[in-house]
Design an enzyme around this catalytic site. Structure first.
Site, mmCIF file in Angstrom:
data_model
loop_
_atom_site.group_PDB
_atom_site.id
_atom_site.type_symbol
_atom_site.label_atom_id
_atom_site.label_comp_id
_atom_site.label_asym_id
_atom_site.label_seq_id
_atom_site.Cartn_x
_atom_site.Cartn_y
_atom_site.Cartn_z
ATOM 1 N N ASN A 143 0.876 -1.177 0.000
ATOM 2 C CA ASN A 143 0.000 0.000 0.000
ATOM 3 C C ASN A 143 0.910 1.223 0.000
ATOM 4 O OD1 ASN A 143 -1.798 2.046 0.485
ATOM 5 N ND2 ASN A 143 -2.293 1.424 2.597
ATOM 6 N N LYS B 55 0.171 4.226 -0.273
ATOM 7 C CA LYS B 55 -0.447 5.441 0.285
ATOM 8 C C LYS B 55 -0.147 6.608 -0.675
ATOM 9 C CE LYS B 55 -0.184 3.374 4.786
ATOM 10 N NZ LYS B 55 -0.140 3.548 6.233
ATOM 11 N N HIS C 11 -9.644 1.663 4.799
ATOM 12 C CA HIS C 11 -8.379 1.821 5.531
ATOM 13 C C HIS C 11 -8.601 2.800 6.691
ATOM 14 C CE1 HIS C 11 -4.278 2.881 6.487
ATOM 15 N NE2 HIS C 11 -3.907 1.789 5.853
ATOM 16 N N GLU D 155 -6.892 5.144 7.787
ATOM 17 C CA GLU D 155 -6.601 6.551 7.478
ATOM 18 C C GLU D 155 -7.788 7.201 6.780
ATOM 19 O OE1 GLU D 155 -2.925 5.816 5.428
ATOM 20 O OE2 GLU D 155 -1.989 5.264 7.333
ATOM 21 N N GLU E 235 -5.697 -4.496 10.680
ATOM 22 C CA GLU E 235 -4.663 -3.485 10.853
ATOM 23 C C GLU E 235 -4.926 -2.686 12.125
ATOM 24 O OE1 GLU E 235 -2.663 -2.483 6.837
ATOM 25 O OE2 GLU E 235 -4.301 -1.105 7.155
ATOM 26 N N GLY F 168 2.363 2.435 10.756
ATOM 27 C CA GLY F 168 3.362 3.482 10.561
ATOM 28 C C GLY F 168 4.081 3.880 11.841
ATOM 29 N N SER G 117 3.244 -1.923 10.397
ATOM 30 C CA SER G 117 4.693 -2.031 10.655
ATOM 31 C C SER G 117 5.269 -3.406 10.331
ATOM 32 C CB SER G 117 5.018 -1.650 12.110
ATOM 33 O OG SER G 117 4.608 -0.319 12.358
HETATM 34 P P1 PGA Z 1 2.654 0.378 7.633
HETATM 35 O O1 PGA Z 1 1.191 0.623 7.003
HETATM 36 O O2 PGA Z 1 3.157 -0.911 7.092
HETATM 37 O O3 PGA Z 1 3.452 1.561 7.166
HETATM 38 O O4 PGA Z 1 2.479 0.345 9.111
HETATM 39 C C1 PGA Z 1 0.294 -0.434 6.817
HETATM 40 C C2 PGA Z 1 -1.000 0.087 6.235
HETATM 41 O O5 PGA Z 1 -1.458 1.141 6.670
HETATM 42 O O6 PGA Z 1 -1.600 -0.543 5.337
#
Ligand code: PGA
Length: 256
Positions: free
Chosen positions: A13, A15, A99, A101, A171, A177, A217
């Site tokens: 992903n 982003k 997601h 976010e 998640e 992140g 992460s």
């Molecule tokens: P990350 O993000 O691996 O940077 O923690 C995962 C995601 O939000 O899909």
């Protein structure tokens, strides 16, 4: 992972990162490095602006291209939005839905997530439905109930025959992140609760075929232990998917 019943899926992903002009080189490199990948479905979810380049570069390879969002309506007066039919027409196969976010910053609700799941399936896209609790919910020990409810609401009205098209990604928000990954045990426990919920909704046979990914992460150093859990069938990877070599290391760990 449990390859007897379901696919292992590694989905990147990006982003809002990378540039369209960087896409071709990245996909070409990933293609070369993953040419001998046997077991793993590889998905790269890129920004809308990168899709054309990504699909072109991934043509004829094991890499499928996904989007990171879609609109729930088939078409109409929704300035700035992108429909599932438009994505499918470009050669997109997957779309991330719900997601955290998007839920946190863009007003995504359980209801709109459910509408997007319906829209994706109707257009022939495979939705990757994201679920996960906040730190506060986990500290209150309410994560399993929270995720079960999110899952049920996301799947409202989804027919049993559509379940095989769906991928679930657990998640935990506190792990995204942050570098603070869930333990394999924590991820496995929620993964099992997700499967149990699918079983209660659709029966054991349909439930065991659904890939449940972990995201938050995940990187080349922790992927192997995470993927050893029976109800962790792959990963949704943000930060570590921005570098072809690091994404490839995770794919290698998943493809063993
Ligand atoms: P990350 O993000 O691996 O940077 O923690 C995962 C995601 O939000 O899909």
């Amino acid at each position: 992972m449990n390859r007897r019943y379901r696919k292992t899926v590694i989905a990147g992903n990006w982003k809002m990162n990378m540039l369209p002009s960087e896409t071709k080189d990245f996909v070409t490199r990933l293609r070369d490095e993953t040419a001998d990948c046997k077991w793993c479905d590889i998905v790269l979810c890129v920004p809308f602006t990168h899709i054309y380049q990504a699909v072109k570069a991934a043509k004829g390879t094991k890499i499928a291209i996904g989007a990171q969002n879609c609109h729930q309506a088939a078409k109409g007066a929704y300035t700035g939005e992108v429909s599932c039919a438009m994505l499918a027409d470009l050669g997109v196969k997957y779309v991330i839905v719900g997601h955290s976010e998007r839920r946190a910053y863009f007003g995504e609700t359980d209801e709109s997530v459910n509408q997007k799941v319906h829209a994706a399936l109707e257009a022939g896209l495979r939705p990757i439905i994201c679920l996960g609790e906040s730190l506060e919910i986990r500290e209150n020990g309410a994560e399993l109930d929270f995720v079960r409810t999110q899952l049920k609401l996301a799947l409202k009205g989804i027919a049993p025959q559509s379940l095989k098209k769906i991928i679930i990604a657990y998640e935990p928000i506190w792990a995204i992140g942050t570098g603070k990954i869930a333990t394999p045990r924590q991820a496995g426990e929620v993964g099992s609760a997700i499967r149990e919920t699918l079983r209660s909704l659709y029966g054991a046979r349909a439930a065991r075929g659904v890939s449940v990914l972990y995201g938050g992460s995940l990187n080349k150093d922790n992927a192997e232990a995470m993927l050893a859990m029976p109800d962790v069938d792959g990963g949704l990877i943000g930060g570590a998917s921005l570098d072809a070599a690091s994404l490839n290391s995770i794919i290698k760990a998943a493809d063993q």
